[in-house]
Design an enzyme around this catalytic site. Sequence first.
Site, PDB file in Angstrom:
ATOM      1  N   TYR A 174      -3.229   4.024  31.225  1.00  0.00           N
ATOM      2  CA  TYR A 174      -4.504   4.664  30.897  1.00  0.00           C
ATOM      3  C   TYR A 174      -4.388   5.680  29.777  1.00  0.00           C
ATOM      4  O   TYR A 174      -5.374   5.965  29.115  1.00  0.00           O
ATOM      5  CB  TYR A 174      -5.203   5.243  32.129  1.00  0.00           C
ATOM      6  CG  TYR A 174      -4.344   5.999  33.098  1.00  0.00           C
ATOM      7  CD1 TYR A 174      -3.976   7.308  32.861  1.00  0.00           C
ATOM      8  CD2 TYR A 174      -3.930   5.392  34.274  1.00  0.00           C
ATOM      9  CE1 TYR A 174      -3.189   7.990  33.770  1.00  0.00           C
ATOM     10  CE2 TYR A 174      -3.153   6.079  35.189  1.00  0.00           C
ATOM     11  CZ  TYR A 174      -2.784   7.381  34.929  1.00  0.00           C
ATOM     12  OH  TYR A 174      -2.015   8.063  35.824  1.00  0.00           O
ATOM     13  N   ILE A 208     -23.767   2.520  18.273  1.00  0.00           N
ATOM     14  CA  ILE A 208     -22.716   2.770  19.256  1.00  0.00           C
ATOM     15  C   ILE A 208     -22.510   1.543  20.146  1.00  0.00           C
ATOM     16  O   ILE A 208     -21.463   1.407  20.777  1.00  0.00           O
ATOM     17  CB  ILE A 208     -22.964   4.057  20.076  1.00  0.00           C
ATOM     18  CG1 ILE A 208     -24.294   4.027  20.815  1.00  0.00           C
ATOM     19  CG2 ILE A 208     -22.842   5.265  19.185  1.00  0.00           C
ATOM     20  CD1 ILE A 208     -24.509   5.215  21.761  1.00  0.00           C
ATOM     21  N   GLU A 209     -23.467   0.639  20.166  1.00  0.00           N
ATOM     22  CA  GLU A 209     -23.279  -0.623  20.861  1.00  0.00           C
ATOM     23  C   GLU A 209     -22.087  -1.376  20.265  1.00  0.00           C
ATOM     24  O   GLU A 209     -21.263  -1.945  20.987  1.00  0.00           O
ATOM     25  CB  GLU A 209     -24.539  -1.493  20.758  1.00  0.00           C
ATOM     26  CG  GLU A 209     -25.723  -0.978  21.542  1.00  0.00           C
ATOM     27  CD  GLU A 209     -26.606   0.010  20.773  1.00  0.00           C
ATOM     28  OE1 GLU A 209     -26.125   0.693  19.837  1.00  0.00           O
ATOM     29  OE2 GLU A 209     -27.796   0.102  21.132  1.00  0.00           O
ATOM     30  N   GLU A 238     -25.921  11.616  10.264  1.00  0.00           N
ATOM     31  CA  GLU A 238     -24.951  11.334  11.326  1.00  0.00           C
ATOM     32  C   GLU A 238     -23.644  10.814  10.743  1.00  0.00           C
ATOM     33  O   GLU A 238     -22.561  11.179  11.189  1.00  0.00           O
ATOM     34  CB  GLU A 238     -25.491  10.276  12.290  1.00  0.00           C
ATOM     35  CG  GLU A 238     -26.674  10.702  13.111  1.00  0.00           C
ATOM     36  CD  GLU A 238     -27.140   9.569  13.982  1.00  0.00           C
ATOM     37  OE1 GLU A 238     -26.938   9.669  15.207  1.00  0.00           O
ATOM     38  OE2 GLU A 238     -27.700   8.578  13.451  1.00  0.00           O
ATOM     39  N   LYS A 273     -23.569   9.468  23.623  1.00  0.00           N
ATOM     40  CA  LYS A 273     -23.916  10.139  22.378  1.00  0.00           C
ATOM     41  C   LYS A 273     -24.880  11.282  22.712  1.00  0.00           C
ATOM     42  O   LYS A 273     -26.092  11.181  22.532  1.00  0.00           O
ATOM     43  CB  LYS A 273     -24.549   9.128  21.413  1.00  0.00           C
ATOM     44  CG  LYS A 273     -24.800   9.638  20.026  1.00  0.00           C
ATOM     45  CD  LYS A 273     -25.345   8.515  19.151  1.00  0.00           C
ATOM     46  CE  LYS A 273     -25.600   8.976  17.739  1.00  0.00           C
ATOM     47  NZ  LYS A 273     -26.098   7.879  16.896  1.00  0.00           N
TER      48      LYS A 273
END
Length: 116
Positions: free
Chosen positions: A50, A69-70, A21, A96
Amino acid sequence: MDRIELKGVECYGYHGVLEEERRHGQTFFVDLTCWLDFSQATQLDDTVNYAELAQLAHDIVAGEPEELIETVAYRIANQALADYEQLAAIEVTVHKPDAPIPLPFRDVAVVARKRR
């Protein structure tokens, strides 16, 4: 409280626990929900830009690799709160969809919610 929602910001990053990964990378999607009071907003400085928020999320996902990813979600949330004093709270969802799971699945996502 009012909110701004930004959904599906597409980013390419190298996050994950597995060596593969981190070497090959994959596509991530980020959703952002921002809580603020824009009842008196009359110009851009009264709210959150935005387009800039999307770029912030993109830059973090495309930047320094993290195992989790946290961690990525919290980095986005913390940076947004630091950059936009108008924000009362933010929720960041990092998707993900190509996570290394050996079963059929549609998506994996983590959600970080931060407030002042």
